[in-house]
Design a protein around this motif. Structure first.
Motif, mmCIF file in Angstrom:
data_model
loop_
_atom_site.group_PDB
_atom_site.id
_atom_site.type_symbol
_atom_site.label_atom_id
_atom_site.label_comp_id
_atom_site.label_asym_id
_atom_site.label_seq_id
_atom_site.Cartn_x
_atom_site.Cartn_y
_atom_site.Cartn_z
ATOM 1 N N PHE A 80 0.818 -1.231 0.000
ATOM 2 C CA PHE A 80 0.000 0.000 0.000
ATOM 3 C C PHE A 80 0.849 1.277 0.000
ATOM 4 C CE2 PHE A 80 -3.837 -2.199 2.291
ATOM 5 C CZ PHE A 80 -3.920 -3.097 1.248
ATOM 6 N N HIS A 81 2.165 1.141 -0.013
ATOM 7 C CA HIS A 81 3.035 2.310 -0.129
ATOM 8 C C HIS A 81 3.776 2.209 -1.461
ATOM 9 C CE1 HIS A 81 2.262 3.684 3.969
ATOM 10 N NE2 HIS A 81 2.278 2.413 4.296
ATOM 11 N N ASP A 82 4.025 3.343 -2.096
ATOM 12 C CA ASP A 82 4.506 3.282 -3.474
ATOM 13 C C ASP A 82 6.036 3.184 -3.570
ATOM 14 O OD1 ASP A 82 5.391 5.820 -2.962
ATOM 15 O OD2 ASP A 82 3.856 6.820 -4.167
ATOM 16 N N ALA A 83 6.485 3.102 -4.808
ATOM 17 C CA ALA A 83 7.916 2.888 -5.057
ATOM 18 C C ALA A 83 8.757 4.041 -4.517
ATOM 19 C CB ALA A 83 8.167 2.697 -6.551
ATOM 20 N N SER A 84 8.188 5.252 -4.436
ATOM 21 C CA SER A 84 8.993 6.366 -3.917
ATOM 22 C C SER A 84 9.207 6.219 -2.415
ATOM 23 C CB SER A 84 8.359 7.714 -4.271
ATOM 24 O OG SER A 84 7.147 7.875 -3.592
ATOM 25 N N ALA A 85 8.233 5.652 -1.704
ATOM 26 C CA ALA A 85 8.423 5.385 -0.268
ATOM 27 C C ALA A 85 9.494 4.308 -0.069
ATOM 28 C CB ALA A 85 7.097 4.944 0.365
ATOM 29 N N VAL A 86 9.494 3.334 -0.968
ATOM 30 C CA VAL A 86 10.538 2.299 -0.934
ATOM 31 C C VAL A 86 11.909 2.933 -1.168
ATOM 32 C CG1 VAL A 86 11.447 0.266 -2.160
ATOM 33 C CG2 VAL A 86 8.999 0.422 -1.622
ATOM 34 N N ALA A 87 11.969 3.821 -2.161
ATOM 35 C CA ALA A 87 13.253 4.462 -2.502
ATOM 36 C C ALA A 87 13.780 5.295 -1.331
ATOM 37 C CB ALA A 87 13.086 5.332 -3.747
ATOM 38 N N GLU A 88 12.866 5.956 -0.611
ATOM 39 C CA GLU A 88 13.295 6.760 0.549
ATOM 40 C C GLU A 88 13.943 5.895 1.621
ATOM 41 O OE1 GLU A 88 10.147 8.999 2.333
ATOM 42 O OE2 GLU A 88 10.157 10.490 0.737
ATOM 43 N N LEU A 89 13.313 4.767 1.896
ATOM 44 C CA LEU A 89 13.866 3.885 2.930
ATOM 45 C C LEU A 89 15.164 3.239 2.439
ATOM 46 C CD1 LEU A 89 12.603 3.500 5.702
ATOM 47 C CD2 LEU A 89 11.689 1.320 4.919
ATOM 48 N N ALA A 90 15.186 2.901 1.148
ATOM 49 C CA ALA A 90 16.403 2.304 0.577
ATOM 50 C C ALA A 90 17.569 3.289 0.654
ATOM 51 C CB ALA A 90 16.146 1.873 -0.866
ATOM 52 N N ALA A 91 17.263 4.577 0.530
ATOM 53 C CA ALA A 91 18.318 5.597 0.585
ATOM 54 C C ALA A 91 18.998 5.609 1.952
ATOM 55 C CB ALA A 91 17.737 6.972 0.270
ATOM 56 N N TRP A 92 18.289 5.140 2.981
ATOM 57 C CA TRP A 92 18.875 5.071 4.328
ATOM 58 C C TRP A 92 19.422 3.683 4.640
ATOM 59 C CZ3 TRP A 92 20.147 9.542 5.940
ATOM 60 C CH2 TRP A 92 19.378 10.666 5.609
ATOM 61 N N GLY A 93 19.499 2.850 3.641
ATOM 62 C CA GLY A 93 20.205 1.587 3.823
ATOM 63 C C GLY A 93 19.343 0.341 3.928
ATOM 64 N N GLN A 94 18.010 0.496 3.916
ATOM 65 C CA GLN A 94 17.157 -0.695 3.984
ATOM 66 C C GLN A 94 17.185 -1.416 2.632
ATOM 67 O OE1 GLN A 94 15.712 -2.211 6.471
ATOM 68 N NE2 GLN A 94 14.699 -3.751 5.222
ATOM 69 N N THR A 95 17.422 -2.719 2.629
ATOM 70 C CA THR A 95 17.572 -3.427 1.350
ATOM 71 C C THR A 95 16.505 -4.497 1.108
ATOM 72 O OG1 THR A 95 19.097 -4.988 2.389
ATOM 73 C CG2 THR A 95 20.081 -3.119 1.246
ATOM 74 N N ILE A 96 15.805 -4.931 2.155
ATOM 75 C CA ILE A 96 14.850 -6.028 1.990
ATOM 76 C C ILE A 96 13.429 -5.505 2.201
ATOM 77 C CG2 ILE A 96 14.155 -8.321 2.795
ATOM 78 C CD1 ILE A 96 16.996 -8.808 3.636
ATOM 79 N N PHE A 97 12.569 -5.774 1.229
ATOM 80 C CA PHE A 97 11.198 -5.272 1.252
ATOM 81 C C PHE A 97 10.224 -6.434 1.081
ATOM 82 C CE2 PHE A 97 13.865 -1.703 0.396
ATOM 83 C CZ PHE A 97 13.264 -0.650 1.085
ATOM 84 N N GLY A 98 9.095 -6.340 1.759
ATOM 85 C CA GLY A 98 8.086 -7.396 1.695
ATOM 86 C C GLY A 98 6.806 -6.882 1.073
ATOM 87 N N GLU A 99 6.206 -7.720 0.247
ATOM 88 C CA GLU A 99 4.943 -7.369 -0.403
ATOM 89 C C GLU A 99 3.938 -8.502 -0.224
ATOM 90 O OE1 GLU A 99 3.730 -4.725 -2.201
ATOM 91 O OE2 GLU A 99 5.470 -3.482 -1.711
ATOM 92 N N SER A 100 2.646 -8.129 -0.217
ATOM 93 C CA SER A 100 1.588 -9.095 0.054
ATOM 94 C C SER A 100 0.709 -9.416 -1.149
ATOM 95 C CB SER A 100 0.675 -8.570 1.168
ATOM 96 O OG SER A 100 1.381 -8.452 2.372
ATOM 97 N N TYR A 101 0.749 -8.583 -2.174
ATOM 98 C CA TYR A 101 -0.129 -8.781 -3.324
ATOM 99 C C TYR A 101 0.695 -8.748 -4.604
ATOM 100 C CZ TYR A 101 -3.414 -7.585 0.324
ATOM 101 O OH TYR A 101 -4.103 -7.570 1.506
ATOM 102 N N ILE A 102 0.567 -9.789 -5.409
ATOM 103 C CA ILE A 102 1.359 -9.907 -6.632
ATOM 104 C C ILE A 102 1.110 -8.737 -7.590
ATOM 105 C CG2 ILE A 102 1.639 -11.292 -8.749
ATOM 106 C CD1 ILE A 102 3.011 -12.616 -6.489
ATOM 107 N N GLN A 103 -0.158 -8.386 -7.802
ATOM 108 C CA GLN A 103 -0.464 -7.333 -8.789
ATOM 109 C C GLN A 103 0.099 -5.994 -8.353
ATOM 110 O OE1 GLN A 103 -2.647 -9.265 -7.053
ATOM 111 N NE2 GLN A 103 -4.702 -8.920 -7.873
ATOM 112 N N GLU A 104 0.126 -5.761 -7.055
ATOM 113 C CA GLU A 104 0.692 -4.511 -6.548
ATOM 114 C C GLU A 104 2.222 -4.567 -6.602
ATOM 115 O OE1 GLU A 104 -0.182 -3.728 -2.397
ATOM 116 O OE2 GLU A 104 1.127 -1.968 -2.389
ATOM 117 N N ALA A 105 2.772 -5.720 -6.315
ATOM 118 C CA ALA A 105 4.222 -5.825 -6.135
ATOM 119 C C ALA A 105 4.993 -5.734 -7.451
ATOM 120 C CB ALA A 105 4.562 -7.142 -5.441
ATOM 121 N N LEU A 106 4.512 -6.412 -8.502
ATOM 122 C CA LEU A 106 5.349 -6.519 -9.702
ATOM 123 C C LEU A 106 5.659 -5.162 -10.333
ATOM 124 C CD1 LEU A 106 4.134 -9.900 -11.268
ATOM 125 C CD2 LEU A 106 6.017 -9.465 -9.671
#
Ligand code: PLP
Length: 229
Positions: A39-65
């Motif tokens: 439910f959070h978009d790729a830019s939220a992922v990028a923000e956390l990745a910028a601080w060093g987080q590398t592993i992300f979890g997703e629950s829905y295939i259509q949203e994740a791909l």
């Protein structure tokens, strides 16, 4: 500014994991933080990745791909949701670990696709420790048979067990379920004659209890990304 919020949240969660590890004498490097970005978009992922987080979890295939395509390259993605049989093949090779295998038919769908792609797919078995009706996960009584079926799939690698415990107001309420998952893991590992290193358990509200009971992967969404809309 959003980046600062992401940094503060990530630091806070890593400090909680560290404190829980110190309190029970575990090495914090033995606990992997899976940032649950559903439910959070790729830019939220990028923000956390910028601080060093590398592993992300997703629950829905259509949203994740599409999100995986849009997010920075080089991240590791885990699938933590209920995997429908008609979508299962889409997960193979896209996720470094699928936490939620809970039936033999699903394992066979994953095996077939992994063989076709000539890869090995890492999986965990999701256990319904409390035997709650309506909930995903294999009941403890069916775990040995499921594990043996997965172990017989040459293109699947069985890494461990995962649980979503019943919801409690008290964060300690889930602790017996976490302890039970560890006992089931230990019994299964000795039955299969090899280690099952992964115990995927603990979320925003109860990660301390999970770490105390041996979690190797905590799945944290809300406390990293804020509430889901
Ligand atoms: C959404 C979700 C999480 C994250 O839960 P939070 O309470 O937001 O930390 C963890 N595990 C699974 C399986 C989930 O679906």
């Amino acid at each position: 500014m959003g980046g600062e919020t992401a940094k503060t949240r990530l630091t806070g969660v890593l400090e909680r994991i560290g404190a829980a590890c110190r309190a029970c004498g575990r090495d914090p490097s033995a606990v992997t933080l899976v940032a649950v970005s559903k439910f959070h978009d790729a830019s939220a992922v990028a923000e956390l990745a910028a601080w060093g987080q590398t592993i992300f979890g997703e629950s829905y295939i259509q949203e994740a791909l599409p999100k995986i395509e849009a997010a920075p390259a080089g991240l590791s993605w885990h699938f933590i949701g209920h995997l429908q049989r008609n979508k299962a093949k889409l997960a193979v090779g896209r996720f470094d670990l699928i936490h939620t295998v809970d039936n033999v038919e699903l394992a066979h769908i994953l095996q077939k696709r992994a063989a076709a792609q000539q890869l090995t797919q890492a999986v965990c078995l999701q256990v319904n420790v409390a035997g709650e009706a309506q909930k995903s996960g294999m009941a403890p009584g069916g775990l040995d048979a499921l594990a043996e079926a997965v172990a017989a799939c040459p293109n699947l690698r069985l890494d461990g067990l995962m649980v979503i415990p019943p919801v409690f107001d008290d964060p300690e309420g889930a602790r017996p379920a976490f302890a039970r998952l560890r006992e089931l893991r230990d019994a299964l590992a000795s039955r299969l004659g090899r280690p099952l290193p992964v115990l995927s358990m603990g979320m925003s509200g109860d990660l301390e209890a999970a770490v105390t009971e041996g979690a190797t992967h905590v799945r944290v969404g809300t406390d990293l990304f804020g509430p889901r809309i």
